[in-house]
Motif scaffolding. Structure first.
Motif, PDB file in Angstrom:
ATOM      1  N   THR A  37      49.893  31.787  27.634  1.00  0.00           N
ATOM      2  CA  THR A  37      48.459  31.680  28.553  1.00  0.00           C
ATOM      3  C   THR A  37      48.655  31.407  29.725  1.00  0.00           C
ATOM      4  OG1 THR A  37      48.759  29.447  27.610  1.00  0.00           O
ATOM      5  CG2 THR A  37      47.301  30.936  26.389  1.00  0.00           C
ATOM      6  N   ILE A  38      49.623  30.587  30.226  1.00  0.00           N
ATOM      7  CA  ILE A  38      50.129  30.375  31.603  1.00  0.00           C
ATOM      8  C   ILE A  38      50.698  31.595  32.397  1.00  0.00           C
ATOM      9  CG2 ILE A  38      52.548  29.596  31.536  1.00  0.00           C
ATOM     10  CD1 ILE A  38      49.905  27.888  33.310  1.00  0.00           C
ATOM     11  N   TRP A  39      51.352  32.531  31.541  1.00  0.00           N
ATOM     12  CA  TRP A  39      51.753  33.976  32.169  1.00  0.00           C
ATOM     13  C   TRP A  39      50.580  34.570  32.805  1.00  0.00           C
ATOM     14  CZ3 TRP A  39      50.147  38.873  31.771  1.00  0.00           C
ATOM     15  CH2 TRP A  39      50.949  39.726  32.114  1.00  0.00           C
ATOM     16  N   GLY A  40      49.381  34.427  32.244  1.00  0.00           N
ATOM     17  CA  GLY A  40      47.992  35.226  32.908  1.00  0.00           C
ATOM     18  C   GLY A  40      47.897  34.598  34.239  1.00  0.00           C
ATOM     19  N   GLN A  41      47.645  33.377  34.352  1.00  0.00           N
ATOM     20  CA  GLN A  41      47.558  32.476  35.415  1.00  0.00           C
ATOM     21  C   GLN A  41      48.434  32.841  36.436  1.00  0.00           C
ATOM     22  OE1 GLN A  41      46.854  28.317  34.973  1.00  0.00           O
ATOM     23  NE2 GLN A  41      47.545  27.816  36.974  1.00  0.00           N
ATOM     24  N   ARG A  42      49.742  32.762  35.966  1.00  0.00           N
ATOM     25  CA  ARG A  42      50.781  33.058  37.161  1.00  0.00           C
ATOM     26  C   ARG A  42      50.601  34.453  37.677  1.00  0.00           C
ATOM     27  NH1 ARG A  42      50.592  28.399  37.332  1.00  0.00           N
ATOM     28  NH2 ARG A  42      52.151  26.897  36.651  1.00  0.00           N
ATOM     29  N   THR A  43      50.267  35.230  36.942  1.00  0.00           N
ATOM     30  CA  THR A  43      50.233  36.838  37.169  1.00  0.00           C
ATOM     31  C   THR A  43      49.143  36.801  38.167  1.00  0.00           C
ATOM     32  OG1 THR A  43      51.112  37.557  35.289  1.00  0.00           O
ATOM     33  CG2 THR A  43      49.966  39.139  36.454  1.00  0.00           C
ATOM     34  N   HIS A  44      47.878  36.269  38.098  1.00  0.00           N
ATOM     35  CA  HIS A  44      46.779  36.554  38.874  1.00  0.00           C
ATOM     36  C   HIS A  44      47.107  35.739  40.154  1.00  0.00           C
ATOM     37  CE1 HIS A  44      44.731  38.045  35.370  1.00  0.00           C
ATOM     38  NE2 HIS A  44      43.907  38.707  36.307  1.00  0.00           N
ATOM     39  N   GLU A  45      47.748  34.486  40.214  1.00  0.00           N
ATOM     40  CA  GLU A  45      48.114  33.846  41.349  1.00  0.00           C
ATOM     41  C   GLU A  45      49.117  34.747  42.115  1.00  0.00           C
ATOM     42  OE1 GLU A  45      49.897  30.417  39.804  1.00  0.00           O
ATOM     43  OE2 GLU A  45      47.890  29.317  39.620  1.00  0.00           O
ATOM     44  N   ALA A  46      49.961  35.513  41.686  1.00  0.00           N
ATOM     45  CA  ALA A  46      50.942  36.437  42.218  1.00  0.00           C
ATOM     46  C   ALA A  46      50.220  37.325  42.981  1.00  0.00           C
ATOM     47  CB  ALA A  46      52.036  36.929  41.427  1.00  0.00           C
ATOM     48  N   VAL A  47      49.210  38.141  42.302  1.00  0.00           N
ATOM     49  CA  VAL A  47      48.302  39.048  42.874  1.00  0.00           C
ATOM     50  C   VAL A  47      47.615  38.585  44.143  1.00  0.00           C
ATOM     51  CG1 VAL A  47      46.578  40.764  42.451  1.00  0.00           C
ATOM     52  CG2 VAL A  47      48.504  40.587  40.772  1.00  0.00           C
ATOM     53  N   ALA A  48      47.131  37.584  43.896  1.00  0.00           N
ATOM     54  CA  ALA A  48      46.276  36.967  44.972  1.00  0.00           C
ATOM     55  C   ALA A  48      47.221  36.609  46.203  1.00  0.00           C
ATOM     56  CB  ALA A  48      45.664  35.485  44.421  1.00  0.00           C
ATOM     57  N   ARG A  49      48.372  36.129  45.970  1.00  0.00           N
ATOM     58  CA  ARG A  49      49.268  35.799  47.121  1.00  0.00           C
ATOM     59  C   ARG A  49      49.428  37.164  47.891  1.00  0.00           C
ATOM     60  NH1 ARG A  49      51.643  32.105  43.692  1.00  0.00           N
ATOM     61  NH2 ARG A  49      53.091  33.496  43.020  1.00  0.00           N
ATOM     62  N   HIS A  50      49.949  38.248  47.059  1.00  0.00           N
ATOM     63  CA  HIS A  50      50.031  39.739  47.836  1.00  0.00           C
ATOM     64  C   HIS A  50      49.209  40.029  48.380  1.00  0.00           C
ATOM     65  CE1 HIS A  50      51.478  43.582  48.198  1.00  0.00           C
ATOM     66  NE2 HIS A  50      50.365  43.936  47.641  1.00  0.00           N
ATOM     67  N   LEU A  51      47.780  39.925  47.929  1.00  0.00           N
ATOM     68  CA  LEU A  51      46.605  40.692  48.611  1.00  0.00           C
ATOM     69  C   LEU A  51      46.195  39.765  49.834  1.00  0.00           C
ATOM     70  CD1 LEU A  51      44.357  41.547  45.668  1.00  0.00           C
ATOM     71  CD2 LEU A  51      45.816  43.030  46.842  1.00  0.00           C
ATOM     72  N   ALA A  52      46.476  38.375  49.620  1.00  0.00           N
ATOM     73  CA  ALA A  52      46.242  37.453  50.702  1.00  0.00           C
ATOM     74  C   ALA A  52      47.028  37.887  52.088  1.00  0.00           C
ATOM     75  CB  ALA A  52      45.948  36.120  50.589  1.00  0.00           C
ATOM     76  N   ALA A  53      48.340  38.358  51.819  1.00  0.00           N
ATOM     77  CA  ALA A  53      49.344  38.452  52.841  1.00  0.00           C
ATOM     78  C   ALA A  53      49.235  39.705  53.553  1.00  0.00           C
ATOM     79  CB  ALA A  53      50.664  38.199  52.439  1.00  0.00           C
TER      80      ALA A  53
END
Length: 202
Positions: A96-112
């Motif tokens: 369950t934490i994997w999904g959260q970490r994945t979306h956080e990683a995508v958000a960091r990528h898009l924000a940069a």
């Protein structure tokens, strides 16, 4: 061999990767994007004997699926769905934490993706349906450096657009347009998507 997250590899930027033990070996998956084309990739890493050998000596991986439509947003959404499926299939990689970490990683990528020309402090927030006037925001950050504010706004957008009950309203932009507005933002911003108002303010 381990490819660092955020690094370029054979034309792909590694956005996220995960690996875990299974019956004496390790299995893993990785998610990448080609910045120039907006294409996304979901790769299955090679099975190995450690957390660090998901890629061979030449950086190769086991299998992959490519998402090469003309719309980068659709490629991203489809890749995320397949990435979750691959992670579930790769023994103990998914949680369950994997999904959260994945979306956080995508958000960091898009924000940069689009840098700010000058440093700026912004507040990220959102207001639910019916609160778009003088209502109290449903979510609000403290003033943050521009890239962090964009990250938080993308996280709000990821959460709000995940639920089908949020109906479209007049004046709403599509999810694709919403993501592009935030990615390109270098200052204050306000828009509505699926009835929810999102904003960056000074």
């Amino acid at each position: 061999m381990r490819i660092k997250t955020g690094r370029q590899h054979q034309g792909w930027t590694v956005v996220h990767q995960a690996r875990g033990p299974w019956r004496g070996s390790f299995q893993g998956v990785w998610l990448g994007v080609d910045e120039a084309t907006g294409h996304w990739i979901v790769g299955r890493q090679r099975d190995g004997r450690s957390m660090d050998d998901g890629f061979d000596a030449d950086g190769g991986w086991s299998t992959s699926q490519h998402f090469r439509e003309d719309i980068a947003y659709l490629n991203m959404r489809r890749a995320l769905a397949v990435y979750e499926s691959e992670a579930m299939d790769a023994s103990d990689v998914w949680s369950t934490i994997w999904g959260q970490r994945t979306h956080e990683a995508v958000a960091r990528h898009l924000a940069a993706r689009v840098p700010f020309p000058v440093p700026v402090k912004l507040v990220a927030g959102w207001m639910g349906p019916g609160l778009t006037g003088a209502g109290t925001p449903s979510g609000l950050t403290v003033p943050l450096d521009g890239p962090f504010a964009k990250y938080e706004l993308i996280r709000y957008l990821q959460g709000a657009t995940r639920f089908e009950w949020i109906a479209a309203e007049a004046g709403s932009v599509s999810e694709q347009e919403a993501y592009q507005l935030v990615i390109n933002a270098t200052g204050p911003l306000r828009f509505m998507c699926r009835g929810v108002t999102f904003f960056l303010s000074e």
